[in-house]
Every structure is written in C-alpha cells, then in structure tokens.
Design a protein around this motif. Structure first.
Motif, PDB file in Angstrom:
ATOM      1  N   PRO A 173     -23.332   0.816 -18.498  1.00  0.00           N
ATOM      2  CA  PRO A 173     -22.748   2.084 -18.035  1.00  0.00           C
ATOM      3  C   PRO A 173     -21.473   2.447 -18.793  1.00  0.00           C
ATOM      4  N   GLU A 174     -21.067   3.696 -18.613  1.00  0.00           N
ATOM      5  CA  GLU A 174     -19.787   4.139 -19.158  1.00  0.00           C
ATOM      6  C   GLU A 174     -18.651   3.394 -18.472  1.00  0.00           C
ATOM      7  N   GLU A 187     -13.789   7.774  -8.364  1.00  0.00           N
ATOM      8  CA  GLU A 187     -14.430   8.224  -7.128  1.00  0.00           C
ATOM      9  C   GLU A 187     -15.748   8.934  -7.418  1.00  0.00           C
ATOM     10  N   VAL A 188     -15.836   9.648  -8.532  1.00  0.00           N
ATOM     11  CA  VAL A 188     -17.097  10.277  -8.909  1.00  0.00           C
ATOM     12  C   VAL A 188     -18.113   9.226  -9.347  1.00  0.00           C
ATOM     13  N   MET A 189     -17.681   8.269 -10.142  1.00  0.00           N
ATOM     14  CA  MET A 189     -18.602   7.271 -10.676  1.00  0.00           C
ATOM     15  C   MET A 189     -19.144   6.345  -9.600  1.00  0.00           C
ATOM     16  N   ARG A 190     -18.331   6.028  -8.590  1.00  0.00           N
ATOM     17  CA  ARG A 190     -18.773   5.078  -7.568  1.00  0.00           C
ATOM     18  C   ARG A 190     -19.945   5.618  -6.755  1.00  0.00           C
ATOM     19  N   GLN A 191     -20.177   6.926  -6.782  1.00  0.00           N
ATOM     20  CA  GLN A 191     -21.283   7.511  -6.041  1.00  0.00           C
ATOM     21  C   GLN A 191     -22.641   7.184  -6.678  1.00  0.00           C
ATOM     22  N   LYS A 192     -22.645   6.845  -7.982  1.00  0.00           N
ATOM     23  CA  LYS A 192     -23.908   6.643  -8.687  1.00  0.00           C
ATOM     24  C   LYS A 192     -24.020   5.291  -9.390  1.00  0.00           C
ATOM     25  N   HIS A 193     -22.938   4.507  -9.398  1.00  0.00           N
ATOM     26  CA  HIS A 193     -22.975   3.257 -10.149  1.00  0.00           C
ATOM     27  C   HIS A 193     -22.547   2.085  -9.264  1.00  0.00           C
ATOM     28  N   PRO A 194     -23.297   0.976  -9.274  1.00  0.00           N
ATOM     29  CA  PRO A 194     -22.922  -0.181  -8.454  1.00  0.00           C
ATOM     30  C   PRO A 194     -21.633  -0.856  -8.906  1.00  0.00           C
ATOM     31  N   VAL A 195     -21.305  -0.715 -10.196  1.00  0.00           N
ATOM     32  CA  VAL A 195     -20.071  -1.283 -10.734  1.00  0.00           C
ATOM     33  C   VAL A 195     -19.352  -0.200 -11.529  1.00  0.00           C
ATOM     34  N   VAL A 196     -18.071   0.014 -11.219  1.00  0.00           N
ATOM     35  CA  VAL A 196     -17.230   0.954 -11.965  1.00  0.00           C
ATOM     36  C   VAL A 196     -16.048   0.167 -12.509  1.00  0.00           C
ATOM     37  N   MET A 197     -15.814   0.262 -13.803  1.00  0.00           N
ATOM     38  CA  MET A 197     -14.778  -0.545 -14.433  1.00  0.00           C
ATOM     39  C   MET A 197     -13.814   0.333 -15.221  1.00  0.00           C
ATOM     40  N   ALA A 198     -12.535   0.007 -15.139  1.00  0.00           N
ATOM     41  CA  ALA A 198     -11.502   0.679 -15.936  1.00  0.00           C
ATOM     42  C   ALA A 198     -10.706  -0.379 -16.677  1.00  0.00           C
ATOM     43  N   ALA A 227      -6.752  -9.759 -17.508  1.00  0.00           N
ATOM     44  CA  ALA A 227      -7.665  -8.932 -18.300  1.00  0.00           C
ATOM     45  C   ALA A 227      -7.262  -7.470 -18.314  1.00  0.00           C
ATOM     46  N   ARG A 228      -6.394  -7.075 -17.381  1.00  0.00           N
ATOM     47  CA  ARG A 228      -5.946  -5.678 -17.233  1.00  0.00           C
ATOM     48  C   ARG A 228      -7.138  -4.756 -16.937  1.00  0.00           C
ATOM     49  N   ILE A 229      -7.994  -5.228 -16.029  1.00  0.00           N
ATOM     50  CA  ILE A 229      -9.196  -4.481 -15.655  1.00  0.00           C
ATOM     51  C   ILE A 229      -9.190  -4.224 -14.155  1.00  0.00           C
ATOM     52  N   CYS A 230      -9.520  -2.995 -13.765  1.00  0.00           N
ATOM     53  CA  CYS A 230      -9.780  -2.638 -12.378  1.00  0.00           C
ATOM     54  C   CYS A 230     -11.274  -2.427 -12.217  1.00  0.00           C
ATOM     55  N   ALA A 231     -11.813  -2.793 -11.054  1.00  0.00           N
ATOM     56  CA  ALA A 231     -13.246  -2.613 -10.847  1.00  0.00           C
ATOM     57  C   ALA A 231     -13.561  -2.288  -9.397  1.00  0.00           C
ATOM     58  N   LEU A 232     -14.602  -1.485  -9.222  1.00  0.00           N
ATOM     59  CA  LEU A 232     -15.217  -1.220  -7.928  1.00  0.00           C
ATOM     60  C   LEU A 232     -16.617  -1.802  -7.973  1.00  0.00           C
ATOM     61  N   VAL A 233     -16.926  -2.678  -7.055  1.00  0.00           N
ATOM     62  CA  VAL A 233     -18.254  -3.285  -6.984  1.00  0.00           C
ATOM     63  C   VAL A 233     -18.854  -2.943  -5.633  1.00  0.00           C
ATOM     64  N   SER A 234     -19.990  -2.267  -5.633  1.00  0.00           N
ATOM     65  CA  SER A 234     -20.618  -1.822  -4.401  1.00  0.00           C
ATOM     66  C   SER A 234     -21.012  -2.999  -3.524  1.00  0.00           C
ATOM     67  N   LYS A 235     -20.753  -2.873  -2.237  1.00  0.00           N
ATOM     68  CA  LYS A 235     -21.142  -3.910  -1.280  1.00  0.00           C
ATOM     69  C   LYS A 235     -22.637  -3.872  -0.997  1.00  0.00           C
ATOM     70  N   ASP A 236     -23.258  -2.748  -1.264  1.00  0.00           N
ATOM     71  CA  ASP A 236     -24.673  -2.581  -0.945  1.00  0.00           C
ATOM     72  C   ASP A 236     -25.602  -3.106  -2.023  1.00  0.00           C
TER      73      ASP A 236
END
Length: 262
Positions: free
Chosen positions: A53-54, A71-82, A106-115
């Motif tokens: 993914p992007e 917030e836009v990416m988390r709606q469609k991607h199980p993992v969002v990374m910055a 690593a200087r990385i932020c991530a959202l990982v879907s619980k579902d």
C-alpha cells in the motif's frame, strides 16, 4: 464522468459480458484514488498494482495534513503507516488519532486495524547494522518489513571494525531469504556479508560518519563499487525503500511458487 459513474459503467459492462473480469481488474488497478482536501490524493489501489500500500511520508507535511490522510486511509487499509515522524509530531498526532502506535527509533507511526491482522507472508528478512548509530535507519527497515507482514531477524552492531562479531552469528546469514545491510562510515559491511551469504543482499548507506563520509556519499559509492556479487543498493538512509525491495523479492518468489503449484 466521475469515479462513481465510471465504476458503475465498468460493472455494468462486466455484468453484460461486454468486458471480461480480467480486463476489468486491470482497469481497476489504475482506478481508485481519493482526494484529501486540496493537498493529497490517496492511491487506494497501489496494493493491487504493486503488492504494497501507499505509505505517508511525514517530513514536510503539517500535523493536520497527516491526520487527515491517516483518517481517510484507515477506512480502506488494515495497516496505515507514516514514516519520518519526529517525537514532537507524534505527541500532537496521538491526541487526535485513535489507536496510533509509535516506533520512536524507527520514527514510524502506524494504525493497525483490530478487525484484520497483518497477513504473514512467507520468507524471512535479515536486517544487519554496522554500528549503533545506524539503528534509526535499520529499525525503519525492520518495522516497515514487519508491518508489511514479513518475519524479521535483527542483528545490530556487527561492523567490519570487529568482524568477529558478525562471524559469531554467521548462522543467521544461512537462515534468512533476503538480507538488508545498513552501514555508514566507509560502508564496507554489505560486501563482507555478500561474500558469505547465498541470498540477495540490499545495501543501505547511512549519513553516519566523519566529514569525508560526505553525508553518506562515501558508503554509497563503496556499496556501488562492491566486488561481491549479488548486492543491490538503495539511496542514503532509505531503510523504508530497502524493506520494500526485500518484500518485493519475496513476494515474487511466493507468487511464482503458487503458480507452479496450480
């Protein structure tokens, strides 16, 4: 014709038999992007085209822009990374983005879907650092690979100034499928590793070093001029790019093995 109308037209063509599912899939690979304000267009179908993914590049973006994109990416991607998120930026982000995880080295932020858990992909990536000062780049590679679903084996501070440290862990070189080797100063470690390992080696030069290091140019040239075969080299401090390259190598191997098993 807007995106919704174009998608409706394509689906109707598939339903009527005018367009085959294979052709439709190829069209969809280049179809879906989503505007965010006036500053970004999220490429939701990059995974379909490239396998990964992007990812958000954090430097140069405002906190508000990063928040809106995530917030836009988390709606469609199980993992969002910055990537390249400084601690002070994370402090601002965490107050407004729920469930945000930060990897400070690593200087990385991530959202990982619980579902949906991150898929575990076949293959193991070994990541080596020449020195402790190279760890931010090495950890960027390690966390990126793990968030993409790969198993990672770390080995830190095994530079050529004390080569016995590497040789005492030589078994690791024999148990991984791709090696990412991170080194600053003169950047000799990837050449040594490539002379010992039978798998692809990806060299990552870092900007760590004294003046004649030239901000990473010296190790970059060393790696490009390596006499050992089987080395690929990414840009200076590009741990993220090295991890994605390693992942692409393993992904293609998995796809080819799957095709042979059909």
């Amino acid at each position: 014709m807007n995106q919704t109308e174009a998608l409706q037209s394509l689906l109707e063509a598939v339903a009527s038999g005018a367009v085959s599912p294979d052709i439709a899939l190829n069209k969809l690979k280049h179809f879906d992007f989503e505007p965010v304000g006036e500053f970004a267009r999220i490429d939701h179908h990059r995974t379909l085209r490239t396998g990964f993914p992007e990812v958000i590049w954090g430097e140069g973006k405002t906190t508000a822009q990063i928040i809106q994109i995530m917030e836009v990416m988390r709606q469609k991607h199980p993992v969002v990374m910055a990537t390249r998120i400084k601690p002070e930026i994370y402090e601002q982000l965490q107050t407004q983005v729920q469930d945000l995880v930060y990897y400070p080295l690593a200087r990385i932020c991530a959202l990982v879907s619980k579902d949906s858990s991150t898929p575990q992909l076949l293959g193991k990536i070994g990541i080596l650092s020449a020195g402790t000062a190279d760890l931010p780049v090495a950890e960027e590679a390690a966390i990126t690979a793990e968030l993409c679903g790969f198993q990672v084996q770390r080995l830190w501070d095994v530079g050529v100034a004390g080569i016995h440290r590497l040789l005492s862990h030589r078994h690791l070189l024999e148990t991984v499928d791709v090696l990412v080797v991170v080194a600053g100063m003169e950047g000799a470690l990837p050449s040594v590793v490539a002379g010992l390992a039978d798998c692809p080696v990806i060299g990552v030069p870092t900007s760590v070093g004294y003046g004649a290091n030239f901000g990473g140019l010296a190790p970059l040239l060393t790696m490009l001029n390596s006499c050992a075969a089987g080395i690929g080299v990414v840009n200076i401090d590009n741990g993220f790019g090295a991890a994605i390259l390693a992942g692409q190598i393993l992904r293609r191997v998995n796809l080819l093995q799957g095709e042979r098993n059909l």
